[in-house]
Design an enzyme around this catalytic site. Structure first.
Site, PDB file in Angstrom:
ATOM      1  N   SER A   1       0.819  -1.210   0.000  1.00 55.21           N
ATOM      2  CA  SER A   1       0.000   0.000   0.000  1.00 55.21           C
ATOM      3  C   SER A   1       0.857   1.266   0.000  1.00 55.21           C
ATOM      4  CB  SER A   1      -0.946  -0.013   1.204  1.00 55.21           C
ATOM      5  OG  SER A   1      -1.676   1.195   1.276  1.00 55.21           O
ATOM      6  N   GLN A   2       1.727   1.416   1.001  1.00 50.11           N
ATOM      7  CA  GLN A   2       2.571   2.603   1.065  1.00 50.11           C
ATOM      8  C   GLN A   2       3.684   2.557   0.023  1.00 50.11           C
ATOM      9  OE1 GLN A   2       2.430   5.459   2.767  1.00 50.11           O
ATOM     10  NE2 GLN A   2       0.636   4.976   4.019  1.00 50.11           N
TER      11      GLN A   2
ATOM     12  N   ASP B   1       6.143  -3.569  10.241  1.00 45.32           N
ATOM     13  CA  ASP B   1       7.038  -3.332  11.382  1.00 45.32           C
ATOM     14  C   ASP B   1       7.709  -4.611  11.863  1.00 45.32           C
ATOM     15  OD1 ASP B   1       6.440  -0.620  11.483  1.00 45.32           O
ATOM     16  OD2 ASP B   1       4.805  -0.893  12.922  1.00 45.32           O
ATOM     17  N   GLU B   2       6.901  -5.670  11.996  1.00 50.42           N
ATOM     18  CA  GLU B   2       7.403  -6.900  12.608  1.00 50.42           C
ATOM     19  C   GLU B   2       8.395  -7.652  11.726  1.00 50.42           C
ATOM     20  OE1 GLU B   2       3.469  -7.943  10.566  1.00 50.42           O
ATOM     21  OE2 GLU B   2       4.289  -6.281  11.752  1.00 50.42           O
TER      22      GLU B   2
ATOM     23  N   HIS C   1       7.327   4.942   9.992  1.00 50.00           N
ATOM     24  CA  HIS C   1       6.854   4.773  11.371  1.00 50.00           C
ATOM     25  C   HIS C   1       8.081   4.487  12.217  1.00 50.00           C
ATOM     26  CE1 HIS C   1       4.522   3.747  14.813  1.00 50.00           C
ATOM     27  NE2 HIS C   1       4.575   2.432  14.681  1.00 50.00           N
TER      28      HIS C   1
ATOM     29  N   ASP D   1       1.248   7.428  18.002  1.00 45.08           N
ATOM     30  CA  ASP D   1       0.603   6.610  16.975  1.00 45.08           C
ATOM     31  C   ASP D   1       0.047   5.317  17.583  1.00 45.08           C
ATOM     32  OD1 ASP D   1       0.243   6.195  13.919  1.00 45.08           O
ATOM     33  OD2 ASP D   1       1.191   4.339  14.558  1.00 45.08           O
TER      34      ASP D   1
ATOM     35  N   GLU E   1      -3.986   4.467  17.943  1.00 45.04           N
ATOM     36  CA  GLU E   1      -4.523   3.246  17.333  1.00 45.04           C
ATOM     37  C   GLU E   1      -5.233   2.373  18.372  1.00 45.04           C
ATOM     38  OE1 GLU E   1      -1.080   2.649  13.866  1.00 45.04           O
ATOM     39  OE2 GLU E   1      -1.017   1.500  15.736  1.00 45.04           O
TER      40      GLU E   1
ATOM     41  N   GLU F   1     -22.723   4.172   9.712  1.00 43.86           N
ATOM     42  CA  GLU F   1     -22.773   5.633   9.821  1.00 43.86           C
ATOM     43  C   GLU F   1     -21.526   6.227  10.470  1.00 43.86           C
ATOM     44  OE1 GLU F   1     -26.306   7.713  10.961  1.00 43.86           O
ATOM     45  OE2 GLU F   1     -27.613   6.099  10.300  1.00 43.86           O
TER      46      GLU F   1
ATOM     47  N   SER G   1     -28.894  16.399  13.490  1.00 44.09           N
ATOM     48  CA  SER G   1     -30.094  17.021  14.062  1.00 44.09           C
ATOM     49  C   SER G   1     -29.823  17.518  15.475  1.00 44.09           C
ATOM     50  CB  SER G   1     -31.238  16.000  14.102  1.00 44.09           C
ATOM     51  OG  SER G   1     -30.957  14.989  15.065  1.00 44.09           O
TER      52      SER G   1
END
Length: 339
Positions: free
Chosen positions: A27-28, A83-84, A108, A191, A195, A231, A252
């Protein structure tokens, strides 16, 4: 007030003549690599030989090497694997090739903060951390925008680490939004805390409790899912855009009144903050990191059992069934959405 940097403060030309190795193409990794290349940088990819990302990166037009080869070839090495997995990879495939004057970077600070990785003295060490998932880092860049980022320099061996870090962040689009100066210790601890207590641990348990209370009271699980889980995104989007005031403006008056009278009944602030302080203490003194490192060395038995149990929870089962029926089912911008 923490210092902020923007495009005017970053000189991407500081990366001219430097080869950047992005280690990992998930992803990164794919977002950093593509954004940097589109910004005119010289980028290669470092991966495990035979890994599933290797042909993907090649298909995207990158030169792909093993991690050790990429480390030898590059001037700036950005580690973007889990990380691991970083400590073992660093020890086996990177440490022997980190010659003086190179820069090693992270998104990170975990492995630096808990000394799982200790770079040599002659190497720059910095953090360039987008505050958003990789697909957003990429999509915002393509749209001419950027994701806010954090910058930290742990070791300035060359005297130019900040220049390189800010240039790197400009290359991935972060300077278009804003870059907040921090430290790797502070980023790691805040961080992990965010989380565990709010964003993932806290929110998931709150949604699960709400779902279970409604279902146990006889309400349809589908309604419970919509009210307590679906939602959530709509509400958080409002908070993200303009704070709690923006949310209250959009909901509302009945909902806002309920926020004031019922929120404190559900969340006992003093008790919650007491528990949060205990979590923060475990993060600060290394207790959490030690448990997570041990969990990975011992087969992830607890982690895997919890993941399996969550998959069977009614809120996940009902949610999946509902999403399959919705028109927005395929409107996902995740790299590997799981329905």
């Amino acid at each position: 007030m923490a210092k902020m940097y923007y495009e005017k403060d970053c000189d991407i030309n500081k990366l001219n003549g430097k080869k950047i190795a992005v280690i990992g193409y998930g992803s990164q990794g794919h977002a950093h690599a593509l954004n940097l290349r589109d910004s005119g940088c010289d980028v290669i990819i470092g991966l495990r030989k035979g890994g599933k990302s290797w042909p993907v990166a090649e298909a995207d037009g990158f030169e792909v090497y093993t991690v050790s080869e990429a480390t030898q070839k590059a001037d700036v090495i950005m580690i973007l694997i889990n990380d691991e997995l970083q400590a073992d990879m660093y020890k086996n495939d990177m440490a022997p090739y980190l010659t003086e004057g190179k820069a090693i970077a992270f998104a990170h600070g975990f492995n630096i903060r808990y000394k799982q990785i200790v770079p040599p003295a002659g190497v720059d060490v910095f953090m360039a951390a987008p505050k958003g998932p990789g697909h957003t880092v990429r999509s915002q860049y393509v749209a001419g925008k950027g994701v806010p980022c954090l910058v930290a320099v742990e070791q300035d061996a060359t005297g130019h680490a900040y220049d390189i870090a800010l240039a790197y962040l400009a290359g991935i689009g972060g300077a278009r939004a804003g870059i907040l100066e921090t430290t790797m210790n502070e980023e790691t601890e805040t961080d992990l805390f965010g989380e565990q207590t709010v964003l993932c641990g806290g929110v998931v348990d709150l949604m699960r409790c709400g779902f279970e209370v409604l279902v146990e009271a006889g309400y349809a699980p589908e309604n419970a899912y919509f009210e307590c889980i679906h939602e959530m995104k709509l509400i958080i989007d409002l908070v993200n855009k303009g704070g709690v005031a923006a949310m209250n403006y959009s909901i509302s008056d009945t909902a806002e009144y309920g926020e004031y009278v019922s929120g404190p009944r559900v969340i006992n602030s003093e008790e919650v903050k007491k528990n949060m302080r205990a979590v923060l203490s475990d993060i600060q003194d290394g207790t959490f990191a030690g448990k997570w490192i041990a969990e990975n060395k011992n087969g992830r038995t607890f982690f895997n059992s919890k993941r399996a149990a969550l998959a069977k929870h009614p809120m996940e089962v009902v949610g999946k069934e509902l999403r399959e029926q919705m028109l927005w089912k395929n409107d996902s911008d995740l790299d590997s959405a799981s329905n």
